[in-house]
Design a protein around this motif. Structure first.
Motif, PDB file in Angstrom:
ATOM      1  N   ILE A  41      32.409  66.778  16.175  1.00 55.04           N
ATOM      2  CA  ILE A  41      31.434  66.022  15.389  1.00 55.04           C
ATOM      3  C   ILE A  41      30.026  66.433  15.805  1.00 55.04           C
ATOM      4  O   ILE A  41      29.716  66.541  16.987  1.00 55.04           O
ATOM      5  N   ASP A  42      29.180  66.660  14.827  1.00 58.53           N
ATOM      6  CA  ASP A  42      27.804  67.089  15.075  1.00 58.53           C
ATOM      7  C   ASP A  42      27.041  66.013  15.861  1.00 58.53           C
ATOM      8  O   ASP A  42      27.142  64.820  15.553  1.00 58.53           O
ATOM      9  N   PRO A  43      26.263  66.407  16.870  1.00 53.93           N
ATOM     10  CA  PRO A  43      25.523  65.432  17.684  1.00 53.93           C
ATOM     11  C   PRO A  43      24.626  64.494  16.885  1.00 53.93           C
ATOM     12  O   PRO A  43      24.508  63.315  17.209  1.00 53.93           O
ATOM     13  N   GLU A  44      23.993  64.999  15.832  1.00 55.98           N
ATOM     14  CA  GLU A  44      23.111  64.141  15.041  1.00 55.98           C
ATOM     15  C   GLU A  44      23.896  63.115  14.220  1.00 55.98           C
ATOM     16  O   GLU A  44      23.434  62.000  13.975  1.00 55.98           O
ATOM     17  N   ILE A  45      25.104  63.492  13.801  1.00 58.86           N
ATOM     18  CA  ILE A  45      25.970  62.522  13.118  1.00 58.86           C
ATOM     19  C   ILE A  45      26.405  61.445  14.107  1.00 58.86           C
ATOM     20  O   ILE A  45      26.432  60.254  13.785  1.00 58.86           O
ATOM     21  N   LEU A  46      26.718  61.852  15.340  1.00 60.12           N
ATOM     22  CA  LEU A  46      27.074  60.887  16.380  1.00 60.12           C
ATOM     23  C   LEU A  46      25.915  59.921  16.637  1.00 60.12           C
ATOM     24  O   LEU A  46      26.129  58.713  16.809  1.00 60.12           O
ATOM     25  N   ARG A  47      24.714  60.432  16.666  1.00 63.59           N
ATOM     26  CA  ARG A  47      23.539  59.592  16.907  1.00 63.59           C
ATOM     27  C   ARG A  47      23.403  58.511  15.820  1.00 63.59           C
ATOM     28  O   ARG A  47      23.234  57.327  16.107  1.00 63.59           O
ATOM     29  N   ARG A  48      23.498  58.940  14.559  1.00 57.45           N
ATOM     30  CA  ARG A  48      23.350  57.988  13.451  1.00 57.45           C
ATOM     31  C   ARG A  48      24.502  56.987  13.427  1.00 57.45           C
ATOM     32  O   ARG A  48      24.300  55.796  13.170  1.00 57.45           O
ATOM     33  N   ALA A  49      25.699  57.482  13.709  1.00 61.75           N
ATOM     34  CA  ALA A  49      26.873  56.602  13.704  1.00 61.75           C
ATOM     35  C   ALA A  49      26.758  55.537  14.789  1.00 61.75           C
ATOM     36  O   ALA A  49      27.001  54.351  14.539  1.00 61.75           O
ATOM     37  N   LEU A  50      26.372  55.948  15.983  1.00 61.25           N
ATOM     38  CA  LEU A  50      26.265  55.004  17.100  1.00 61.25           C
ATOM     39  C   LEU A  50      25.255  53.898  16.784  1.00 61.25           C
ATOM     40  O   LEU A  50      25.495  52.718  17.056  1.00 61.25           O
ATOM     41  N   ALA A  51      24.141  54.281  16.180  1.00 60.35           N
ATOM     42  CA  ALA A  51      23.080  53.315  15.864  1.00 60.35           C
ATOM     43  C   ALA A  51      23.524  52.303  14.806  1.00 60.35           C
ATOM     44  O   ALA A  51      22.961  51.209  14.720  1.00 60.35           O
ATOM     45  N   SER A  52      24.553  52.646  14.011  1.00 62.79           N
ATOM     46  CA  SER A  52      25.007  51.734  12.947  1.00 62.79           C
ATOM     47  C   SER A  52      26.314  51.028  13.307  1.00 62.79           C
ATOM     48  O   SER A  52      26.880  50.303  12.485  1.00 62.79           O
ATOM     49  N   PHE A  53      26.789  51.215  14.542  1.00 60.64           N
ATOM     50  CA  PHE A  53      28.044  50.584  14.985  1.00 60.64           C
ATOM     51  C   PHE A  53      27.771  49.139  15.386  1.00 60.64           C
ATOM     52  O   PHE A  53      26.911  48.860  16.213  1.00 60.64           O
ATOM     53  N   ASN A  54      28.559  48.224  14.817  1.00 57.53           N
ATOM     54  CA  ASN A  54      28.320  46.794  15.043  1.00 57.53           C
ATOM     55  C   ASN A  54      29.344  46.139  15.970  1.00 57.53           C
ATOM     56  O   ASN A  54      29.345  44.915  16.117  1.00 57.53           O
ATOM     57  N   GLY A  55      30.219  46.950  16.556  1.00 55.98           N
ATOM     58  CA  GLY A  55      31.119  46.398  17.562  1.00 55.98           C
ATOM     59  C   GLY A  55      32.419  45.848  17.016  1.00 55.98           C
ATOM     60  O   GLY A  55      32.839  46.152  15.896  1.00 55.98           O
ATOM     61  N   VAL A  56      33.041  44.996  17.834  1.00 47.12           N
ATOM     62  CA  VAL A  56      34.356  44.438  17.561  1.00 47.12           C
ATOM     63  C   VAL A  56      34.251  42.917  17.604  1.00 47.12           C
ATOM     64  O   VAL A  56      33.572  42.361  18.465  1.00 47.12           O
ATOM     65  N   LYS A  57      34.906  42.265  16.668  1.00 47.62           N
ATOM     66  CA  LYS A  57      34.894  40.796  16.686  1.00 47.62           C
ATOM     67  C   LYS A  57      35.491  40.283  17.992  1.00 47.62           C
ATOM     68  O   LYS A  57      36.463  40.831  18.502  1.00 47.62           O
ATOM     69  N   ARG A  58      34.871  39.255  18.521  1.00 45.12           N
ATOM     70  CA  ARG A  58      35.270  38.629  19.779  1.00 45.12           C
ATOM     71  C   ARG A  58      35.044  39.556  20.969  1.00 45.12           C
ATOM     72  O   ARG A  58      35.635  39.368  22.027  1.00 45.12           O
ATOM     73  N   ARG A  59      34.223  40.558  20.818  1.00 44.48           N
ATOM     74  CA  ARG A  59      33.743  41.354  21.944  1.00 44.48           C
ATOM     75  C   ARG A  59      32.230  41.147  22.006  1.00 44.48           C
ATOM     76  O   ARG A  59      31.468  41.856  21.394  1.00 44.48           O
ATOM     77  N   PHE A  60      31.844  40.083  22.702  1.00 45.64           N
ATOM     78  CA  PHE A  60      30.431  39.705  22.836  1.00 45.64           C
ATOM     79  C   PHE A  60      29.768  39.520  21.469  1.00 45.64           C
ATOM     80  O   PHE A  60      28.696  40.036  21.190  1.00 45.64           O
ATOM     81  N   THR A  61      30.460  38.748  20.613  1.00 49.71           N
ATOM     82  CA  THR A  61      29.908  38.405  19.301  1.00 49.71           C
ATOM     83  C   THR A  61      28.831  37.354  19.493  1.00 49.71           C
ATOM     84  O   THR A  61      29.095  36.260  19.988  1.00 49.71           O
ATOM     85  N   LYS A  62      27.596  37.652  19.086  1.00 50.93           N
ATOM     86  CA  LYS A  62      26.443  36.826  19.444  1.00 50.93           C
ATOM     87  C   LYS A  62      25.751  36.246  18.212  1.00 50.93           C
ATOM     88  O   LYS A  62      25.565  36.931  17.216  1.00 50.93           O
ATOM     89  N   HIS A  63      25.391  34.957  18.326  1.00 48.50           N
ATOM     90  CA  HIS A  63      24.635  34.279  17.275  1.00 48.50           C
ATOM     91  C   HIS A  63      23.432  33.583  17.912  1.00 48.50           C
ATOM     92  O   HIS A  63      23.587  32.853  18.890  1.00 48.50           O
ATOM     93  N   SER A  64      22.257  33.790  17.333  1.00 49.48           N
ATOM     94  CA  SER A  64      21.039  33.116  17.802  1.00 49.48           C
ATOM     95  C   SER A  64      20.601  32.087  16.760  1.00 49.48           C
ATOM     96  O   SER A  64      20.730  32.324  15.549  1.00 49.48           O
ATOM     97  N   PHE A  65      20.090  30.956  17.238  1.00 50.91           N
ATOM     98  CA  PHE A  65      19.704  29.863  16.343  1.00 50.91           C
ATOM     99  C   PHE A  65      18.215  29.559  16.500  1.00 50.91           C
ATOM    100  O   PHE A  65      17.620  29.832  17.546  1.00 50.91           O
TER     101      PHE A  65
END
Length: 453
Positions: A293-317
């Motif tokens: 995978i091209d490094p620049e594609i990895l960069r963009r992908a990482l920045a748009s990754f939102n994680g996994v549910k119930r893995r430090f799922t955070k809500h601010s009020f």
């Protein structure tokens, strides 16, 4: 043995499991009709039903569809299902082919380029990120995940069948059924001692898994883990073959550089807190580079990754309160979650609600749990979630609470937890555990939203 892809119907005994449901979705996506049994209805089984998968919650032979027979149906089961299950015994006596989940997943990986993520902690986030990187890069990959991807709201990502991304589960030694071409070992901390007996046998099993990777493959191991097979190391805490450098926390975002033997990728952005998640990212990105995978594609992908549910799922009020929900159920995972909270909110009062998972795990790691949980300002301990186990005399949440020096602690049942939480004063609320503590999630979100008004 008949080809596992040649059946018209597939019946899953224990379909509500996270690994089982991913396999069910795989065969459903392949065009087959899927049936299944589980003892309880959950958000996951309800979602499967919406996807036209037929599920029963009664362990009775009369619930088995009449159109199934040994020639047209493959039966897949999880080892968590009791041996005296009526449905399982019927299929066994009636000449059906029954295969364990791990065996089926292994057969799928045998005919693909398999990227396997193993480890007692970190494997779900790492494998989900790797599956996301492959999808983002439009590689012909299928990902079988041990959690629900926030980006896709599923534990199954399909974009082709030349590559398989799998979470390699050490429970019941399931990962020894896989055929990994590339693999990661994130951690080998003692766990599942009801299966392994002691730490030595846990490590032996991970060494067996490491030996499954061919010499022409690629094995990446967290630095500090003793693995005898030829491998490369990775870390976010020190120099390694693949490591993170210049780590900086900016609000809820982490920035870092990835250093590898071949190249460096500067100023990467990850929207998951905690150094442990940087380490997970190092592993996933390194495998991504290895498969081209091209490094620049990895960069963009990482920045748009939102994680996994119930893995430090955070809500601010708006009233300043923060609610975080996490799957942590081992002392090491609890440390990571609580430390991540402390890094983000060092001056805030933390209320932690923890549901111990399994009597054996609570017994085997009681002192470690006590040290981890003592780091919170205030603690609510829920009753132990038994899962597949029978109660062990004397092993209770009250027993565990006695080992925790913190005087600000309560023990309660799940059904009384919400009322107790509402009576507490806190800035940060952290709910942790792998049982049915997740049923508090929606009521807590609703209550905290109401408190904003």
């Amino acid at each position: 043995m008949k080809d596992i892809h040649s059946y018209t119907y597939y019946y899953f005994i224990g379909i509500g499991g996270i690994g089982m449901s991913a396999l069910a979705r795989y065969f459903k996506f392949s065009g087959a009709q899927i049936y299944g049994y589980d003892k309880t209805s959950t958000q996951l089984t309800q979602k499967l039903t919406e996807e036209k998968i037929v599920i029963t919650y009664k362990d009775e032979i009369s619930e088995i569809p009449t159109n199934l027979n040994p020639d047209n149906t493959l039966v897949i089961y999880t080892p968590a299902i009791p041996k005296d299950s009526n449905i399982k015994k019927y299929f066994q006596k009636s000449g059906y082919q029954l295969l364990k989940r791990s065996k089926v997943l292994g057969l799928i990986t045998q005919t693909t380029q398999c990227l396997a993520i193993a480890g007692t902690h970190g494997k779900t986030t790492t494998s989900t990120l790797l599956g996301y990187l492959c999808k983002y890069a439009n590689l012909p990959a299928t990902a079988f995940l041990g959690g629900i991807s926030v980006n896709y709201n599923t534990n199954f990502i399909y974009n082709g069948n030349q590559i398989s991304v799998v979470e390699a589960d050490e429970f019941d030694r399931s990962f020894l059924s896989l055929y990994p071409d590339m693999a990661v070992i994130t951690s080998t901390d003692a766990d599942h001692l009801d299966i392994y007996g002691d730490t030595k046998h846990v490590l032996n099993s991970f060494n067996e898994f490491a030996n499954l990777v061919p010499e022409t493959g690629f094995l990446l191991v967290k630095k500090g883990i003793t693995i005898k097979a030829k491998h490369y190391t990775y870390s976010a805490y020190e120099k390694a073959d693949y490591y993170a450098k210049n780590i900086q926390v900016v609000k809820d975002t982490v920035e870092f550089d990835l250093i590898t033997p071949e190249i460096s990728i500067k100023h990467l952005t990850l929207h998951l807190p905690g150094k442990h998640n940087v380490e997970n990212a190092v592993a996933a990105l390194s495998i991504g580079l290895k498969i081209g995978i091209d490094p620049e594609i990895l960069r963009r992908a990482l920045a748009s990754f939102n994680g996994v549910k119930r893995r430090f799922t955070k809500h601010s009020f708006t009233n300043g309160k923060v609610y975080i929900d996490d799957y942590a159920h081992h002392p090491t995972e609890l440390n990571a979650a609580i430390n991540a909270v402390r890094d983000l909110y060092p001056e805030k009062k933390l209320l932690t609600v923890f549901q111990p998972h399994l009597y054996t795990r609570t017994r085997d790691f009681a002192e470690d749990f006590a040290r981890s949980l003592n780091k919170t300002d205030e603690l609510i301990l829920l009753d132990i979630y038994p899962a597949r186990e029978l109660q062990i005399e004397g092993i209770t949440s009250e027993w565990l609470a006695q080992k925790i020096p913190n005087p600000n602690k309560n023990v309660t049942s799940l059904d009384k937890a919400l009322k107790l939480i509402k009576s507490k004063k806190f800035d940060i609320l952290l709910t942790v555990g792998a049982g049915n503590i997740d049923t508090l999630y929606e009521p807590l979100i609703e209550w905290l939203h109401e408190a904003e008004v």
